[in-house]
Design a protein around this motif. Structure first.
Motif, mmCIF file in Angstrom:
data_model
loop_
_atom_site.group_PDB
_atom_site.id
_atom_site.type_symbol
_atom_site.label_atom_id
_atom_site.label_comp_id
_atom_site.label_asym_id
_atom_site.label_seq_id
_atom_site.Cartn_x
_atom_site.Cartn_y
_atom_site.Cartn_z
ATOM 1 N N UNK A 2 1.306 12.785 -1.841
ATOM 2 C CA UNK A 2 -0.059 13.225 -1.668
ATOM 3 C C UNK A 2 -0.857 12.239 -0.849
ATOM 4 N N UNK A 3 -2.084 12.589 -0.582
ATOM 5 C CA UNK A 3 -2.973 11.736 0.201
ATOM 6 C C UNK A 3 -4.286 11.564 -0.526
ATOM 7 N N UNK A 4 -4.930 10.427 -0.279
ATOM 8 C CA UNK A 4 -6.267 10.193 -0.798
ATOM 9 C C UNK A 4 -6.323 9.962 -2.289
ATOM 10 N N UNK A 5 -7.549 10.115 -2.830
ATOM 11 C CA UNK A 5 -7.772 9.895 -4.260
ATOM 12 C C UNK A 5 -6.925 10.870 -5.073
ATOM 13 N N UNK A 6 -6.256 10.346 -6.086
ATOM 14 C CA UNK A 6 -5.387 11.157 -6.934
ATOM 15 C C UNK A 6 -3.920 11.108 -6.532
ATOM 16 N N UNK A 7 -3.642 10.636 -5.318
ATOM 17 C CA UNK A 7 -2.260 10.558 -4.843
ATOM 18 C C UNK A 7 -1.468 9.550 -5.668
ATOM 19 N N UNK A 8 -0.170 9.772 -5.761
ATOM 20 C CA UNK A 8 0.711 8.834 -6.447
ATOM 21 C C UNK A 8 1.372 7.938 -5.410
ATOM 22 N N UNK A 18 6.782 0.126 -9.255
ATOM 23 C CA UNK A 18 5.541 0.375 -9.985
ATOM 24 C C UNK A 18 4.999 1.722 -9.523
ATOM 25 N N UNK A 19 4.559 2.531 -10.469
ATOM 26 C CA UNK A 19 3.972 3.832 -10.146
ATOM 27 C C UNK A 19 2.462 3.698 -10.288
ATOM 28 N N UNK A 20 1.752 4.119 -9.243
ATOM 29 C CA UNK A 20 0.305 3.911 -9.176
ATOM 30 C C UNK A 20 -0.402 5.198 -8.781
ATOM 31 N N UNK A 21 -1.613 5.389 -9.313
ATOM 32 C CA UNK A 21 -2.443 6.542 -8.937
ATOM 33 C C UNK A 21 -3.662 6.020 -8.183
ATOM 34 N N UNK A 22 -3.886 6.546 -6.974
ATOM 35 C CA UNK A 22 -4.992 6.116 -6.125
ATOM 36 C C UNK A 22 -6.321 6.568 -6.732
ATOM 37 N N UNK A 23 -7.256 5.622 -6.875
ATOM 38 C CA UNK A 23 -8.577 5.929 -7.437
ATOM 39 C C UNK A 23 -9.688 5.819 -6.399
ATOM 40 N N UNK A 24 -9.422 5.153 -5.282
ATOM 41 C CA UNK A 24 -10.384 5.073 -4.176
ATOM 42 C C UNK A 24 -9.598 4.881 -2.882
ATOM 43 N N UNK A 25 -10.038 5.580 -1.827
ATOM 44 C CA UNK A 25 -9.328 5.483 -0.558
ATOM 45 C C UNK A 25 -10.306 5.701 0.586
ATOM 46 N N UNK A 26 -10.499 4.638 1.360
ATOM 47 C CA UNK A 26 -11.295 4.692 2.576
ATOM 48 C C UNK A 26 -10.427 4.074 3.656
ATOM 49 N N UNK A 27 -9.766 4.896 4.487
ATOM 50 C CA UNK A 27 -8.815 4.373 5.473
ATOM 51 C C UNK A 27 -9.390 3.204 6.282
ATOM 52 N N UNK A 32 -7.827 1.444 -3.803
ATOM 53 C CA UNK A 32 -7.858 1.071 -5.220
ATOM 54 C C UNK A 32 -6.913 2.004 -5.963
ATOM 55 N N UNK A 33 -6.276 1.455 -6.983
ATOM 56 C CA UNK A 33 -5.345 2.269 -7.755
ATOM 57 C C UNK A 33 -5.216 1.739 -9.175
ATOM 58 N N UNK A 34 -4.750 2.617 -10.050
ATOM 59 C CA UNK A 34 -4.433 2.276 -11.429
ATOM 60 C C UNK A 34 -2.916 2.285 -11.561
ATOM 61 N N UNK A 35 -2.378 1.260 -12.200
ATOM 62 C CA UNK A 35 -0.936 1.198 -12.418
ATOM 63 C C UNK A 35 -0.602 2.085 -13.614
ATOM 64 N N UNK A 36 0.219 3.094 -13.367
ATOM 65 C CA UNK A 36 0.609 4.048 -14.399
ATOM 66 C C UNK A 36 1.857 3.552 -15.131
ATOM 67 N N UNK A 37 2.797 2.988 -14.380
ATOM 68 C CA UNK A 37 4.039 2.461 -14.950
ATOM 69 C C UNK A 37 4.445 1.254 -14.121
ATOM 70 N N UNK A 38 4.788 0.167 -14.796
ATOM 71 C CA UNK A 38 5.154 -1.042 -14.055
ATOM 72 C C UNK A 38 6.523 -1.555 -14.477
ATOM 73 N N UNK A 39 7.186 -2.288 -13.556
ATOM 74 C CA UNK A 39 8.472 -2.877 -13.922
ATOM 75 C C UNK A 39 8.270 -4.079 -14.831
ATOM 76 N N UNK A 40 9.359 -4.572 -15.383
ATOM 77 C CA UNK A 40 9.295 -5.752 -16.246
ATOM 78 C C UNK A 40 8.685 -6.925 -15.486
ATOM 79 N N UNK A 41 7.741 -7.620 -16.126
ATOM 80 C CA UNK A 41 7.056 -8.732 -15.471
ATOM 81 C C UNK A 41 7.801 -10.045 -15.634
ATOM 82 N N UNK A 42 8.578 -10.186 -16.677
ATOM 83 C CA UNK A 42 9.158 -11.485 -17.006
ATOM 84 C C UNK A 42 10.216 -11.946 -16.011
#
Length: 129
Positions: A2-8, A18-27, A32-42
């Motif tokens: 997808x494109x823009x806000x809401x895109x994965x 890491x799976x992220x959802x776009x929350x702000x997009x100004x080309x 800006x994005x929210x991390x929905x699922x992330x890999x192990x950090x350690x």
């Protein structure tokens, strides 16, 4: 996806995806994005690769991240990076300094990589605001 806000988005890291959802997009200006699922950090700071510490699942998470480009006088560009994290590991006084160090090292790695990539392309001007 997808494109823009809401895109994965899928971010590829040395520890996994890491799976992220776009929350702000100004080309050319802001992402800006929210991390929905992330890999192990350690694994990033562990001397042992591919160790899955199940007791740490969900105890350290990156939540919201944003990158913003600001046009400055004299043809200078400023990159503003922000991120929020959640630490749910007690005692926090013990773990917080290590978490801060890991965050700092990760941000430094990401920004260094971005700098190399940005300086490798031909400069283009940003539209005036």
């Amino acid at each position: 996806m997808g494109d823009g806000v809401g895109a994965l988005r899928v971010g590829e890291f040395s520890t996994g995806k890491a799976h992220e959802r776009v929350t702000a997009w100004e080309p050319g200006r802001k992402l800006a994005f929210t991390v929905v699922k992330q890999p192990a950090m350690t694994e990033e700071i562990s001397p042992c690769r591919r160790v899955h510490a199940t007791h740490l699942n969900g105890y350290f998470q990156t939540r919201d991240t944003s990158f913003e480009i600001e046009k400055r006088p004299g043809g200078v560009t400023r990159l503003i990076a922000r991120a929020s994290h959640v630490l749910r590991l007690d005692p926090a006084l013990y773990w917080e300094p290590m978490a801060r160090r890991a965050i700092h090292e990760n941000v430094t790695r990401v920004l260094s990589s971005m700098k190399v990539k940005a300086e490798a392309v031909q400069p283009r001007s940003l539209p005036d605001r």
